[in-house]
Design an enzyme around this catalytic site. Structure first.
Site, PDB file in Angstrom:
ATOM      1  N   CYS A  94      44.320 -51.197  50.424  1.00  0.00           N
ATOM      2  CA  CYS A  94      43.097 -50.701  51.049  1.00  0.00           C
ATOM      3  C   CYS A  94      41.863 -51.281  50.343  1.00  0.00           C
ATOM      4  O   CYS A  94      41.565 -52.456  50.506  1.00  0.00           O
ATOM      5  CB  CYS A  94      43.075 -49.178  51.122  1.00  0.00           C
ATOM      6  SG  CYS A  94      41.862 -48.555  52.333  1.00  0.00           S
ATOM      7  N   HIS A 172      48.137 -47.770  53.641  1.00  0.00           N
ATOM      8  CA  HIS A 172      48.494 -47.043  52.423  1.00  0.00           C
ATOM      9  C   HIS A 172      49.977 -46.686  52.379  1.00  0.00           C
ATOM     10  O   HIS A 172      50.366 -45.594  52.837  1.00  0.00           O
ATOM     11  CB  HIS A 172      47.691 -45.748  52.342  1.00  0.00           C
ATOM     12  CG  HIS A 172      46.253 -45.921  51.990  1.00  0.00           C
ATOM     13  ND1 HIS A 172      45.811 -46.056  50.694  1.00  0.00           N
ATOM     14  CD2 HIS A 172      45.149 -45.973  52.781  1.00  0.00           C
ATOM     15  CE1 HIS A 172      44.491 -46.180  50.689  1.00  0.00           C
ATOM     16  NE2 HIS A 172      44.060 -46.138  51.941  1.00  0.00           N
ATOM     17  N   GLU A 174      51.459 -45.665  49.899  1.00  0.00           N
ATOM     18  CA  GLU A 174      51.568 -44.567  48.922  1.00  0.00           C
ATOM     19  C   GLU A 174      51.175 -43.214  49.507  1.00  0.00           C
ATOM     20  O   GLU A 174      51.367 -42.178  48.855  1.00  0.00           O
ATOM     21  CB  GLU A 174      50.726 -44.871  47.671  1.00  0.00           C
ATOM     22  CG  GLU A 174      49.235 -44.620  47.797  1.00  0.00           C
ATOM     23  CD  GLU A 174      48.441 -45.705  48.530  1.00  0.00           C
ATOM     24  OE1 GLU A 174      47.216 -45.733  48.373  1.00  0.00           O
ATOM     25  OE2 GLU A 174      49.054 -46.498  49.281  1.00  0.00           O
TER      26      GLU A 174
END
Length: 226
Positions: A94, A172, A174
């Protein structure tokens, strides 16, 4: 192998206790690969002495724009160029994706087409990769020699490779469902259009490809290079 995590932002206070800080999310995502981690809160002007303090690097997401005037942006760009010159593996996610492009000669701006949030499909290596997105800024011009490895109609430069040492992703891997829901509550209301947030909420139960991208990231970091 020691991986340095360059932390460029903090999650909302309301979410940090449950989900952890951004570096903790990457430690969890890449758990089981034998990595040793060291974190540097560059957003708070805490930098490593040099790129040699780790074998490979990850740059996290952030609520800040790569083009904004912050004291920590120029030294971070210098560190990115040092890592690139050294030939060390580097992954950007990002904001990390964006600041790497900017540091190496690309351009980042607030995208006129608006936001991407929640489950988002990308064409990656001839397959569909589904990841959670949360961004309005985009890389709109790539540095010379950069290669797009993943994209969709909304974000054409969604995954980018720089030689065989840097790989970046706009989305993302994560982020899980719970954190995206939390962002909608804490950072989305009044900023992201309600219809877009509702559409994202409706899609959250769908499968994501976080494990697949995590494996790709681990293999990229550990890859033997000349």
């Amino acid at each position: 192998m020691k991986i340095g995590i360059l932390v460029t932002g903090h999650p909302p206070d309301e979410l940090r206790e449950q989900f952890g800080a951004y570096d903790a999310m990457f430690r969890t995502l890449l758990d089981g690969n034998g990595f040793e981690f060291d974190s540097f809160a560059v957003v708070d002007n805490q930098f490593p002495d040099s790129a040699d303090q780790a074998d490979g690097w990850i740059i996290t997401g952030s609520r800040h724009g790569a083009y904004e005037d912050h004291t920590w942006i120029p030294p971070l760009e210098d560190l990115i160029r040092e890592i690139w010159t050294n030939g060390q593996p580097l992954i950007g996610v990002c904001f990390g994706h964006q600041i790497i492009a900017q540091a190496l000669g690309g351009k980042v701006e607030k995208f006129s087409g608006g936001w991407a949030i929640g489950r988002t499909d990308y064409d990656y290596d001839g397959q569909t990769a589904t990841l959670n997105a949360w961004h309005q800024d985009q890389v709109v011009e790539l540095p010379e020699g950069a290669k797009v490895t993943g994209s969709n109609a909304f974000c054409r430069n969604a995954m980018v490779a720089y030689g065989d040492t840097i790989w970046t992703v706009q989305a993302h891997p994560e982020y899980g469902d719970g954190f995206i829901k939390g962002l909608m509550e804490t950072r989305g209301k009044g900023v992201v259009p309600d219809a877009l947030m509702q559409a994202a909420a409706n899609r959250l139960p769908a499968k994501d490809d976080n494990p697949k991208i995590a494996q790709l990231m681990a293999e990229f970091l550990k890859k033997e290079r000349a």
